[in-house]
Design an enzyme around this catalytic site. Structure first.
Site, short mmCIF file in Angstrom:
data_model
loop_
_atom_site.label_atom_id
_atom_site.label_comp_id
_atom_site.label_asym_id
_atom_site.label_seq_id
_atom_site.Cartn_x
_atom_site.Cartn_y
_atom_site.Cartn_z
N TYR A 218 0.81 -1.23 0.00
CA TYR A 218 0.00 0.00 0.00
C TYR A 218 0.84 1.27 0.00
CZ TYR A 218 -3.77 -3.27 0.81
OH TYR A 218 -4.65 -4.31 0.67
N HIS A 348 -18.93 -18.08 -6.45
CA HIS A 348 -18.63 -16.75 -5.92
C HIS A 348 -18.21 -15.85 -7.09
CE1 HIS A 348 -17.78 -13.90 -2.71
NE2 HIS A 348 -16.88 -13.43 -3.56
N ALA A 349 -18.86 -14.71 -7.22
CA ALA A 349 -18.63 -13.86 -8.40
C ALA A 349 -17.19 -13.40 -8.51
CB ALA A 349 -19.54 -12.63 -8.30
N HIS A 378 -20.56 -4.18 -9.61
CA HIS A 378 -19.28 -4.35 -8.92
C HIS A 378 -18.28 -5.05 -9.85
CE1 HIS A 378 -16.56 -5.32 -5.50
NE2 HIS A 378 -16.31 -6.40 -6.23
N GLU A 379 -18.71 -6.15 -10.42
CA GLU A 379 -17.80 -6.95 -11.26
C GLU A 379 -17.42 -6.21 -12.53
OE1 GLU A 379 -16.38 -9.43 -10.09
OE2 GLU A 379 -17.65 -9.70 -8.34
N HIS A 382 -14.53 -3.95 -12.14
CA HIS A 382 -13.21 -4.59 -12.30
C HIS A 382 -12.83 -4.64 -13.78
CE1 HIS A 382 -12.69 -5.89 -8.21
NE2 HIS A 382 -13.75 -6.68 -8.19
N GLU A 406 -11.65 -2.85 -6.00
CA GLU A 406 -12.94 -3.26 -5.44
C GLU A 406 -13.95 -2.12 -5.40
OE1 GLU A 406 -13.65 -6.24 -5.12
OE2 GLU A 406 -11.63 -7.05 -5.30
N TRP A 478 -11.42 -16.38 15.75
CA TRP A 478 -12.39 -15.87 14.76
C TRP A 478 -13.59 -15.24 15.45
CZ3 TRP A 478 -13.14 -14.86 9.72
CH2 TRP A 478 -14.42 -14.94 9.18
N ARG A 482 -15.25 -11.46 15.65
CA ARG A 482 -16.61 -11.22 15.18
C ARG A 482 -17.45 -10.58 16.29
NH1 ARG A 482 -19.52 -15.07 11.27
NH2 ARG A 482 -20.43 -13.02 10.91
N HIS A 506 -13.28 -16.26 0.75
CA HIS A 506 -11.95 -15.65 0.60
C HIS A 506 -10.87 -16.32 1.44
CE1 HIS A 506 -15.02 -12.89 -0.74
NE2 HIS A 506 -14.12 -12.26 -1.46
N ARG A 515 -8.97 -5.14 1.35
CA ARG A 515 -9.36 -4.39 0.15
C ARG A 515 -10.84 -4.02 0.15
NH1 ARG A 515 -8.26 -9.07 -4.27
NH2 ARG A 515 -6.20 -8.80 -3.37
N TYR A 516 -11.68 -4.89 0.70
CA TYR A 516 -13.12 -4.61 0.67
C TYR A 516 -13.49 -3.56 1.71
CZ TYR A 516 -13.22 -8.87 -2.11
OH TYR A 516 -12.98 -9.82 -3.08
O1 X8Z Z 1 -16.03 -11.04 -3.13
C1 X8Z Z 1 -16.63 -10.04 -3.45
C2 X8Z Z 1 -16.96 -9.76 -4.92
C3 X8Z Z 1 -15.92 -10.28 -5.82
S1 X8Z Z 1 -14.46 -9.38 -5.70
C4 X8Z Z 1 -18.28 -10.42 -5.26
N1 X8Z Z 1 -17.08 -9.17 -2.50
C5 X8Z Z 1 -16.85 -9.41 -1.07
C6 X8Z Z 1 -17.64 -10.61 -0.57
O2 X8Z Z 1 -18.53 -11.09 -1.29
O3 X8Z Z 1 -17.38 -11.05 0.54
C7 X8Z Z 1 -17.77 -7.92 -2.74
C8 X8Z Z 1 -18.05 -7.36 -1.38
C9 X8Z Z 1 -17.29 -8.16 -0.38
ZN ZN Z 2 -14.58 -7.47 -6.46
#
Ligand code: X8Z
Ligand code: ZN
Length: 612
Positions: A218, A348-349, A378-379, A382, A406, A478, A482, A506, A515-516
């Site tokens: 960063y 997962h997108a 969102h996608e 990218h 993101e 964890w 939370r 993830h 990053r999110y």
């Molecule tokens: O993983 C994602 C995107 C793909 S980069 C769908 N996101 C995180 C998640 O789903 O946990 C977007 C928001 C947070």
């Molecule tokens: Zn994304």
């Protein structure tokens, strides 16, 4: 395929650096000289070579994630291995230019080469292979995972997500939550070994551990980055606390004992999402009683039979309205927009920049909900970023930092206002100003609720990578996070046998998550700047910059920079500000904060965390 891909935008940047001693091959550029001219030759050849390996790796990764089986697991791991091996070799070779005086751009490339991995691997080829196979296997395991409430009804991630979004039966919600969290205990030992091997790789590169390597990406010292996250969190924490308290009150009114805990935490299965990360799906339960009716995008899209391609086209149209070129024709033939009926895929997108040029693809399992509508934007963010920086050299083809990547599509999605929906014909009437609070609340349930979740995932991973948290304590650590940050509690007792982090994509996919959190903050800063550029002067929450070429021009100029400049410069170019600032988000939600405080008057906010 998780790691590698220099190009794979959403997730990973990638690669691994380590000092691979095994390979006899050296790059053609390895002449031994260390002048600035030698450095340039070395770098040009390294970029060409890595570009080629990356494309091969992306193709293998794409096939793996859209057709999971043992063969594609293997092939994806093998392609990763090749890319990682060569990258680490090049990093090692590049050390001879450490003391050479170089132009700033070239020096930056050497730095980025070293940081281009999320998964550093040990030099020993056997260990490296073990690591790449573990990574590929973990991703495959997650992708194949299902919860079967009955033998005839098996749900993948998106099936469980949909069921948890809709159900209002605490017993069914508990079953769904527990069922999905059964997918991950079998991953725990493999994940622990993955951590060990990746840390060894990071150590060989001179980093304390893999988490430190991640935090070094960063344009500031890793410690400064941790402090930066805390600073941003402190700006938005009061807003989260008010939203939490209000939501808790409403959930207690709905569910009674099932939502009530002495410590004030909210049971994690009642928030409309497997991970309680975004709460928009329970808007109906928390909607202000006397507010004017707004609209339900999911219902509108369903009534119009909007299919996956049309949803994607809505997103593309927005970008085109800002002056971007249409998506390339291959996007439409190569993307996976819906879940194939006949095979396992990672649902997962994700957005893929396969060749660093025009071969960009979307991989999603679109179901047509309002939530999907936002994810599509969102996608596509990218992909338009990828396309914008495609003229940059290989190592600069990336976001200013991963939070920027993101944030792009989300910035656009903030412009999905009632006025915009009317413009594109999805609603006929714009709700009156009195509907602002419900609309803001709906948005806060996603955007504000997400913040502590976005922060804690990597807090957990940093502790795991540093060794502060050992495998036997993975789950306890964890839940400690939370509880502390989100104020949510597991719906049933957990033990060290569970591996709840692994039930979130993830973690097995090794995609960094800070990053999110950053993106959740940046997007409001970008949005405010674009609204300003579009000449908008009203309340921030009502701005849509759809159709503003002036805003598009400013946006594009930043996207085209790719990773060629430190991120504060990119931010400055776009917003005139050189510091991340959550005030834009606070300003956006200011009317809601006043309203929430009013609702919470006389009620306690916050919660207590049992000391463990
Ligand atoms: O993983 C994602 C995107 C793909 S980069 C769908 N996101 C995180 C998640 O789903 O946990 C977007 C928001 C947070
Ligand atoms: Zn994304």
């Amino acid at each position: 395929m998780l790691f590698s891909l220099r190009f794979r935008s959403f997730a990973l940047l990638p690669l691994a650096l380590t000092l691979l001693s095994c390979s006899a091959k050296t790059s053609g550029s390895a002449t031994g000289g260390s002048s600035a001219a030698d450095a340039k030759t070395f770098m040009d050849q390294a970029e060409a070579e890595l570009n080629k390996l990356s494309v091969a790796d992306n193709r293998a990764g794409w096939v793996h994630e859209t057709y999971i089986n043992d063969d594609t697991d293997f092939l994806a791991a093998q392609a990763d291995d090749r890319l990682i091996a060569r990258t680490t070799e090049l990093v090692k070779e590049s050390a001879r230019f450490d003391k050479t005086e170089l132009p700033a751009d070239l020096r930056r490339k050497f730095l980025l080469l070293k940081l281009s991995t999320n998964m550093p691997a040990p030099a020993d080829p056997k260990l490296r292979e073990e690591l790449t196979q573990l990574a590929s296997g973990l991703s495959g395991t997650y992708g194949k995972s299902k919860y079967c409430p009955t033998p005839a009804n098996c749900l993948g991630q998106e099936g469980v997500e949909k069921a948890m979004a809709k159900s209002r039966d605490p017993k069914e919600l508990t079953d769904l939550w527990v069922g999905w969290h059964k997918i991950s205990p079998p991953m725990r030992d493999r994940y622990a070994r993955f951590v060990e091997l990746s840390n060894q790789g990071a150590g060989e590169l001179g980093f304390k551990d893999t988490g430190t390597l991640w935090r070094s990406n960063y344009d500031m010292a890793p410690e400064a980055f941790s402090a930066e996250l805390e600073r941003l969190w402190s700006q938005v924490e009061p807003l989260y606390k008010e939203l939490h308290a209000y939501t808790r009150t409403r959930l207690k009114a709905k569910y009674g004992a099932a939502a009530t805990r002495e410590d004030g935490m909210i049971p994690a299965h009642l928030l409309g999402n497997i991970w309680a990360q975004e709460w928009g799906n329970i808007y109906d339960l928390v909607a202000p009683a006397s507010a004017p009716a707004t609209y339900d995008l999911t219902k509108i899209l369903a009534a119009r039979h909007t299919d996956a391609k049309q949803m994607t086209t809505y997103g593309e149209t927005f970008f085109k309205s800002l002056g971007f070129e249409p998506l390339p024709p291959a996007f439409w033939t190569r993307s996976q927009l819906t879940r194939p009926a006949d095979r396992d895929v990672v649902c997962h997108a994700s957005a893929w920049d396969v060749d660093g040029d025009m071969d960009v693809r979307l991989k999603m399992c679109i179901q047509g909900t309002g939530e999907d509508f936002v994810v599509v934007h969102h996608e596509l963010g990218h992909l338009f970023y990828d396309l914008s920086y495609r003229k940059q050299p290989y190592l600069f083809r990336g976001a200013a930092n991963d939070g920027f990547h993101e944030a792009i599509g989300d910035t656009i999605a903030l412009s999905i206002t009632p006025e915009y929906l009317k413009t594109i014909g999805l609603i006929q009437q714009v709700p009156p100003p009195a509907a602002d609070i419900p609309i803001l609340l709906r948005r806060a349930l996603d955007k504000v609720a997400f913040l502590p979740f976005g922060l804690l995932i990597d807090k957990w991973r940093w502790q795991v990578f540093s060794g502060e948290v050992k495998p036997a304590d993975y789950n306890t650590a964890w839940w400690k996070l939370r509880e502390k940050y989100q104020g949510v509690a597991a719906p049933v007792a957990r033990s060290a046998e569970d591996f709840d982090p692994g039930a979130k994509y993830h973690i097995p996919a090794n995609t960094p998550y800070a990053r999110y959190f950053l993106a959740a903050i940046y997007q409001f800063q970008f949005y405010r700047a674009m609204c300003r550029e579009a000449g908008y002067t009203g309340p921030l929450n009502r701005c849509s910059f759809f159709g503003s070429e002036a805003a598009g021009k400013r946006f594009k100029a930043m996207l085209e920079l790719g990773q060629s400049k430190p991120w504060p410069e990119a931010l400055k170019q776009m917003t005139g500000e050189d510091k991340a600032d959550a005030n834009a988000m606070v300003e956006y939600f200011a009317p809601l904060l006043v309203w929430l405080k009013e609702q919470n008057k006389g009620a306690a906010t916050g919660w207590t965390v049992a000391s463990k």
